[in-house]
Design a protein around this motif. Structure first.
Motif, PDB file in Angstrom:
ATOM      1  N   ASN A 161       0.859  -1.194   0.000  1.00  0.00           N
ATOM      2  CA  ASN A 161       0.000   0.000   0.000  1.00  0.00           C
ATOM      3  C   ASN A 161       0.884   1.230   0.000  1.00  0.00           C
ATOM      4  N   ALA A 162       0.282   2.379  -0.305  1.00  0.00           N
ATOM      5  CA  ALA A 162       1.055   3.621  -0.455  1.00  0.00           C
ATOM      6  C   ALA A 162       1.763   4.020   0.836  1.00  0.00           C
TER       7      ALA A 162
ATOM      8  N   THR B 168      -9.479   0.138  -9.182  1.00  0.00           N
ATOM      9  CA  THR B 168      -8.303   0.726  -8.530  1.00  0.00           C
ATOM     10  C   THR B 168      -7.230   1.033  -9.579  1.00  0.00           C
TER      11      THR B 168
ATOM     12  N   ASP C  83      -7.456   4.490 -10.824  1.00  0.00           N
ATOM     13  CA  ASP C  83      -7.422   5.575  -9.840  1.00  0.00           C
ATOM     14  C   ASP C  83      -6.070   6.281  -9.914  1.00  0.00           C
ATOM     15  N   ASP C  84      -6.086   7.529 -10.379  1.00  0.00           N
ATOM     16  CA  ASP C  84      -4.841   8.287 -10.551  1.00  0.00           C
ATOM     17  C   ASP C  84      -4.139   8.553  -9.223  1.00  0.00           C
ATOM     18  N   THR C  85      -4.894   8.470  -8.114  1.00  0.00           N
ATOM     19  CA  THR C  85      -4.281   8.719  -6.809  1.00  0.00           C
ATOM     20  C   THR C  85      -3.655   7.436  -6.252  1.00  0.00           C
ATOM     21  N   ASP C  86      -3.817   6.321  -6.968  1.00  0.00           N
ATOM     22  CA  ASP C  86      -3.294   5.038  -6.496  1.00  0.00           C
ATOM     23  C   ASP C  86      -2.260   4.498  -7.478  1.00  0.00           C
ATOM     24  N   ALA C  87      -0.998   4.894  -7.266  1.00  0.00           N
ATOM     25  CA  ALA C  87       0.061   4.446  -8.182  1.00  0.00           C
ATOM     26  C   ALA C  87       0.514   3.029  -7.852  1.00  0.00           C
TER      27      ALA C  87
ATOM     28  N   ARG D 220     -16.801   4.353  -5.641  1.00  0.00           N
ATOM     29  CA  ARG D 220     -15.471   4.059  -5.126  1.00  0.00           C
ATOM     30  C   ARG D 220     -15.212   4.717  -3.763  1.00  0.00           C
TER      31      ARG D 220
END
Ligand code: MN
Length: 272
Positions: free
Chosen positions: A35-36, A74, A77-81, A173
């Motif tokens: 995870n991030a 997911t 999702d641009d916020t989830d690299a 989401r």
């Protein structure tokens, strides 16, 4: 039954009941919880894909690759690299000729068809019998045997139902993210309150699974209690190997894999 069967032979129904996978030179991992919030663990996984895993014929991820997975969107999702980085690494392994297998864990049981297409990975049922050069073993995530945790077993049965999954995935989401955040907080609080043995697999449940599958060797994750347990089932030597979870973001770092050397299962610790 009046006819005696060889005790070592599983019944035909047992052969038919469990999915099987043929392996030649596998590496097993689980519980990376990517995870991030864990950038060093992600980096170590990418390094592992380019290094250790690339030297094997198969990589088998036995659940909880991700800390959570609220749906294959997911990947959009641009916020989830993290999800796209991991997908690209798995795809890269496939391009180098490594077959990648993913089993659902309790954290990422919503990994779906689109994730599999994006990664080139194949989904493994839980449990699956692996056959490696004439020897066989049972592979599982492990949470199905935490039978003393009645609350968790009820939750598990519910989230593995088609209707529950369809309803959850149809929600927006943001709502799914909020639900997952609440569920994780509740799970953490619950873990602190529950006795240690409740959080581990129930030995009799493991025995039962080994008997039913006709197997005597098992690899699983989930409990974050890496160990080799040797015991006996009906007089046969049996072995349960528990994979370590990964955490390269806190000191001391931990993580590892199980591989095979000269036909024997071996632990492969991973340095930072
Ligand atoms: Mn788990």
């Amino acid at each position: 039954m009046t006819t005696a069967a060889e005790p070592a032979d599983p019944l035909p129904v047992q052969l038919a009941g469990l999915p099987r996978v043929e392996l030649s030179d596998p590496l097993f991992i689980s519980d990376l919880h990517l995870n991030a919030g864990a950038p060093a663990t992600l980096r170590r996984f990418l390094q592992f894909c380019a290094g250790e895993a690339a030297a094997h014929a198969e990589l088998l991820i036995l659940g909880d690759l991700f800390e959570y997975w609220i749906g294959d969107d997911t990947l959009d999702d641009d916020t989830d690299a993290v999800s796209r980085t991991v997908a690209a690494a798995l795809r890269g392994l496939g391009e180098r000729g490594v077959r990648v297998y993913v089993m659902h864990g309790n954290r990422d049981l919503l990994l779906g068809a689109r994730f599999l297409r994006a990664t080139g990975a194949q989904l493994l049922a839980d449990p699956t019998v692996a056959s490696i050069g004439g020897r066989e073993l049972l592979l599982a995530h492990g949470d199905a045997w935490c039978t003393q945790d009645a609350e968790y077993m009820r939750f598990r049965a519910s989230v593995r139902q088609e209707a529950t999954q369809r309803q959850f995935l149809s929600g927006p989401r943001a709502a799914r993210l909020a639900f997952m955040g609440a569920a994780r907080a509740q799970s953490e609080a619950g873990k602190r309150a529950k006795a240690m043995q409740i959080m581990d697999v129930t030995p009799s449940a493991v025995d039962e699974a080994l008997r039913a599958s006709g197997q005597r060797v098992l690899i699983h994750g989930h409990t974050h209690r890496p160990a080799v347990h040797r015991f006996a089932i009906d007089g046969d030597p049996a072995e349960r190997r528990v994979l370590p979870d990964w955490d390269f973001d806190t000191d001391p770092v931990r993580g590892g894999a199980i591989g095979m050397k000269d036909g024997e299962l071996v632990d492969l610790p991973l340095a930072a």
